[in-house]
Structures are given as structure tokens and as C-alpha cells.
Design an enzyme around this catalytic site. Structure first.
Site, PDB file in Angstrom:
ATOM      1  N   LYS A 184       0.804  -1.228   0.000  1.00 43.39           N
ATOM      2  CA  LYS A 184       0.000   0.000   0.000  1.00 43.39           C
ATOM      3  C   LYS A 184       0.836   1.277   0.000  1.00 43.39           C
ATOM      4  O   LYS A 184       0.433   2.295  -0.539  1.00 43.39           O
ATOM      5  CB  LYS A 184      -0.955   0.003   1.197  1.00 43.39           C
ATOM      6  N   GLU A 206      -9.835   7.383   4.215  1.00 42.59           N
ATOM      7  CA  GLU A 206     -10.714   6.537   5.007  1.00 42.59           C
ATOM      8  C   GLU A 206     -10.068   5.171   5.068  1.00 42.59           C
ATOM      9  O   GLU A 206      -9.265   4.809   4.205  1.00 42.59           O
ATOM     10  CB  GLU A 206     -12.115   6.452   4.402  1.00 42.59           C
ATOM     11  N   SER A 241       1.515  -9.840  -1.232  1.00 42.30           N
ATOM     12  CA  SER A 241       1.191  -8.423  -0.990  1.00 42.30           C
ATOM     13  C   SER A 241       1.581  -7.909   0.382  1.00 42.30           C
ATOM     14  O   SER A 241       1.874  -6.729   0.550  1.00 42.30           O
ATOM     15  CB  SER A 241      -0.296  -8.188  -1.228  1.00 42.30           C
TER      16      SER A 241
HETATM   17  C1  PLP Z   1      -5.098  -3.951   1.637  1.00 45.70           C
HETATM   18  C2  PLP Z   1      -4.429  -5.213   1.323  1.00 45.70           C
HETATM   19  C3  PLP Z   1      -4.841  -6.019   0.247  1.00 45.70           C
HETATM   20  C4  PLP Z   1      -6.051  -5.725  -0.595  1.00 45.70           C
HETATM   21  O1  PLP Z   1      -6.011  -4.522  -1.293  1.00 45.70           O
HETATM   22  P1  PLP Z   1      -5.798  -4.483  -2.875  1.00 45.70           P
HETATM   23  O2  PLP Z   1      -6.121  -3.065  -3.225  1.00 45.70           O
HETATM   24  O3  PLP Z   1      -6.736  -5.456  -3.485  1.00 45.70           O
HETATM   25  O4  PLP Z   1      -4.391  -4.825  -3.133  1.00 45.70           O
HETATM   26  C5  PLP Z   1      -4.113  -7.157  -0.044  1.00 45.70           C
HETATM   27  N1  PLP Z   1      -3.052  -7.524   0.705  1.00 45.70           N
HETATM   28  C6  PLP Z   1      -2.626  -6.782   1.750  1.00 45.70           C
HETATM   29  C7  PLP Z   1      -1.450  -7.247   2.532  1.00 45.70           C
HETATM   30  C8  PLP Z   1      -3.295  -5.608   2.104  1.00 45.70           C
HETATM   31  O5  PLP Z   1      -2.883  -4.891   3.154  1.00 45.70           O
END
Ligand code: PLP
Length: 393
Positions: free
Chosen positions: A89, A111, A377
Site C-alpha cells: 500500500k 478513510e 502483498s
Molecule cells: C489492503 C491489502 C490487500 C487488498 O487490497 P488491494 O487493493 O486489493 O491490493 C491485499 N493484501 C494486503 C497485505 C493488504 O494490506
């Protein structure tokens, strides 16, 4: 590029800017200026320097040997979990805070649902010395106490949203209202590839660093920049958009988006938007969303807070529509098992969102020489409580 947003802000039938008239000047200012600002050489230099020195990019592309043996393919993990703050993010919030500065804004609002985007935003506001207000549903604040305290430590004001169900959509309404009342000095940082045009395109471009790096890293590793499969979990879709972006026009790369199947797609408790959704307007854009026959948004469910969203970004809705991305869904149990499996085979405890992408490995027909990249992610530290409550390890 093929699949880029058009002049009107649409991807096929999805996208656009469905906003109250009073927000029009803010969104219009962004729309007019975002591309020229973010591709200006000074911006690019500052963005890439911060990605390198502050976020820790490029993140490694790691050959997961034991996982590869188990699934009889060559599996790489793109280690977004090693980014500062523990997830992808921050790539987007760094981009947007630099943009906000160049637009002459002094204040930031955002938000947040689970609090991850709130923390990423609070982090870059501290970094840039900008005032920050994050709206969060009162119920979410109670459920996500550590993230609330992280934001406060970073100097952000967290404002509880007290209307409706006191969750994400109520926080979004409050943030929109704030922005309407403070159009000139405030930038609104949206955390995924959702919202009115130009947000989905802007966030995609900031996150596209992920696939830009993967191509270079694969070229160096195996002499070919293209994997056979690229897997990513999809909440709103930002890590997936970033991981897919530079592969979109290479049709031989199988792009796989993995949604939260919750307790099962037919259980009434899931967030499997492509399986269950219909076109509608959510968060300022036309997209696929889970809704009742009379158009009420259905409360989504997933064990993973980051995937617990009733829609997907309009780019993904379009990629699904035209068949460029295949969407799978993975249940809570499948994801939790995959999280433990990755912990045990590679020594990496993933975020439960990312564990969904890992779980999808079982649903692919893999060949021995297939090269698979999984976008990891985020890291699992934030999910320790959920792992403990689940307990099967
Ligand atoms: C917020 C988050 C997501 C989901 O958000 P996307 O916008 O779909 O990427 C996925 N993995 C992690 C670790 C997150 O913090």
C-alpha cells in the site's frame, strides 16, 4: 497501452466519475493534472528515490524452492511483504503524497476499513510533515485497535464514523463530506484502484512498479521477462493491478486474480465479487459489486480484512468482462491452510490476503516447466490474532 483508461475515464463499460456535483472541482483538478505531474522528471526522481531508500525497493523476487518442489513448477514470490510498513500500500501513498504537494495541498484525508491504508497514509504524512485526518468506522476502530494506535503514534487524527453500520462505507461518506467542505487545501488519498476517475488509473500507475520490477528480475533470473502465471489477491485490486499492469498486453501470460470466497461462494458470506457481482455504482465509479436485486450493497465477508470489500476496481471489472484476467476464489480455510503451508515450507508468514493468492496454486493445472509468480502483498504480523484464533497449526 491496451486496457488503459479512455479519455472519459472508462475501461469498457466500467469506470467514470459518479460523484456529487460539489466534489466535481476537486476531482476535475486531479483529472486535468495527474498525468503531467506524475510523469514530470522531478516527480519521477523523487518518487523513485523514496521507493528505494524509504520503502526498500526493489523488493526481491524470491525463488521458493520447497514450494516449487511441492507444486512441481518454478514458483517465485514477489516480496511486497518486505516493503516498509509491511505491504504494497505504501507504493501508492508515497505517490499520492508527492502529488498532493505539487497540487499545493497542505492537508490529507483518507478513510480506512481494517486500518492498513490508514497506517500507510499516516506514515507518509509524518514523512512529509503534512496534517492528516483518517476516518474510520467506530466498529472498525474497536476491531482494529493496534492500527488506530499506530496512526496516532504517527501523529494522525483518527475520526470515528458514527453513522450507518459504523464501518468502511460510513467512513468513506465522512471523508467525502470533509473533502466537499475543504476543496482547496486538502487531498483525499484513496487506497486501492477504486473511486472516481482518475483514482483507479492513478493508483494503478503507482503500483505498476511491481510488474516493472518483476519483468527485469525475471529477465535476469531466467532470461525471459514473462512468467506463465501471475497470481495476486484482489480486495479492491491495487496489488493485482500493479502486478498485472506490464503484462496486460502479453496475452500468453496467464493473469489470475484471487478473491475471498469466505465461507463458500454460495454461503452468503463471501467477498467473491466476480462470481456474485452485478454492474452498479460503488465509491464513485461504475463497476461490479455484490448487491441485492433492488441494488442495495451486500455486506461482504472474509476472514481477511483487506479482502472484505463488496466490489472491485473498474479496471478489474473490465479485465474480467473481456476475459483477460481469470478470477478464482479461495475460502477462509483454504487461505489459512496456505498461510501455514507457506510458513512451514519457506519460513514466510504471509498476510491472510496474500495467503489467498498462495492457496490458488492448488487450483491451477501446472506443468513441470511453468514459471509462476505470486505477488506476496503483505506480511502476516498484523494477522497474528487471526492465526491464533483459527488455531490449526
Ligand atoms: C489492503 C491489502 C490487500 C487488498 O487490497 P488491494 O487493493 O486489493 O491490493 C491485499 N493484501 C494486503 C497485505 C493488504 O494490506
Amino acid at each position: 497501452m491496451k486496457f488503459d483508461v479512455n479519455e472519459q475515464g472508462y475501461y469498457g463499460q466500467f469506470g467514470g466519475a459518479y460523484i456529487p456535483e460539489m466534489l466535481y472541482p476537486n476531482v476535475e483538478e486531479l483529472r486535468e493534472k495527474y498525468l503531467s505531474i506524475i510523469y514530470e522528471s522531478g516527480f519521477q526522481a523523487e518518487f523513485h528515490k523514496l521507493l528505494k531508500d524509504y520503502v526498500g525497493r526493489p523488493t526481491p523476487l524470491y525463488l521458493a524452492k520447497r514450494l516449487s518442489e511441492r507444486y512441481k513448477a518454478t514458483i517465485y514470490l514477489k516480496r511486497e511483504d518486505l516493503c516498509h510498513t509491511g505491504a504494497h500500500k505504501i507504493n501508492n501513498t508515497i505517490g499520492q503524497i508527492l502529488l498532493a504537494k505539487r497540487l499545493g495541498k497542505q492537508k490529507i484525508i483518507a478513510e480506512t476499513g481494517a486500518g492498513q491504508h490508514g497506517v500507510a497514509t499516516a506514515t507518509v504524512c509524518a514523512l512529509m510533515g503534512m496534517e492528516c485526518i483518517v476516518y474510520m468506522g467506530k466498529l472498525d476502530m474497536e476491531r482494529q485497535r493496534p492500527n488506530v494506535e499506530r496512526m496516532r503514534i504517527l501523529g494522525t487524527t483518527v475520526v470515528p464514523a458514527l453513522s450507518g453500520s459504523m464501518t468502511l462505507k460510513d467512513a468513506t461518506n465522512e471523508a467525502m463530506r470533509h473533502w466537499i467542505n475543504h476543496p482547496t487545501d486538502t487531498h483525499y488519498i484513496i487506497g486501492s484502484v477504486v473511486g472516481p476517475h482518475p483514482y483507479p488509473d492513478m493508483v494503478t500507475r503507482f503500483q505498476s512498479i511491481i510488474s516493472e520490477e518483476i519483468k527485469k528480475q525475471l529477465q535476469a533470473e531466467i532470461g525471459n521477462p514473462y512468467p506463465d502465471y501471475m497470481l495476486a489477491c484482489v480486495g479492491g485490486g491495487s496489488n493485482a493491478a500493479g502486478a498485472f499492469y506490464h503484462f496486460l498486453s502479453d496475452e500468453h501470460v496467464n493473469l489470475i486474480g484471487v478473491e475471498a470466497g469466505g465461507k463458500g461462494v454460495d454461503s452468503g458470506e463471501s467477498a467473491a465479487t466476480t462470481a456474485l457481482g452485478k454492474p452498479g455504482v460503488l465509491h464513485g465509479s461504475k463497476t461490479l459489486l455484490m448487491q441485492t436485486v433492488d441494488g442495495q450493497v451486500i455486506e461482504p465477508y472474509s476472514i481477511s480484512a483487506g479482502l472484505d470489500y463488496p466490489g472491485i476496481g473498474p479496471l478489474h471489472a473490465h479485465l474480467f468482462d473481456v476475459g483477460r484476467v481469470q478470477f478464482l476464489n479461495v475460502t477462509d480455510d483454504e487461505a489459512m491452510n496456505a498461510g501455514i503451508e507457506l510458513s512451514r515450507t519457506e519460513g514466510i508468514i504471509p498476510a491472510i490476503e496474500s495467503a489467498h493468492a498462495v492457496a490458488a496454486l492448488q487450483k491451477l493445472d501446472l506443468y513441470e516447466d511453468d514459471v509462476v509468480v505470486i505477488n506476496l502483498s503483505g506480511r502476516g504480523d498484523k494477522d497474528l490474532e487471526t492465526y491464533i484464533r483459527w488455531g490449526k497449526y
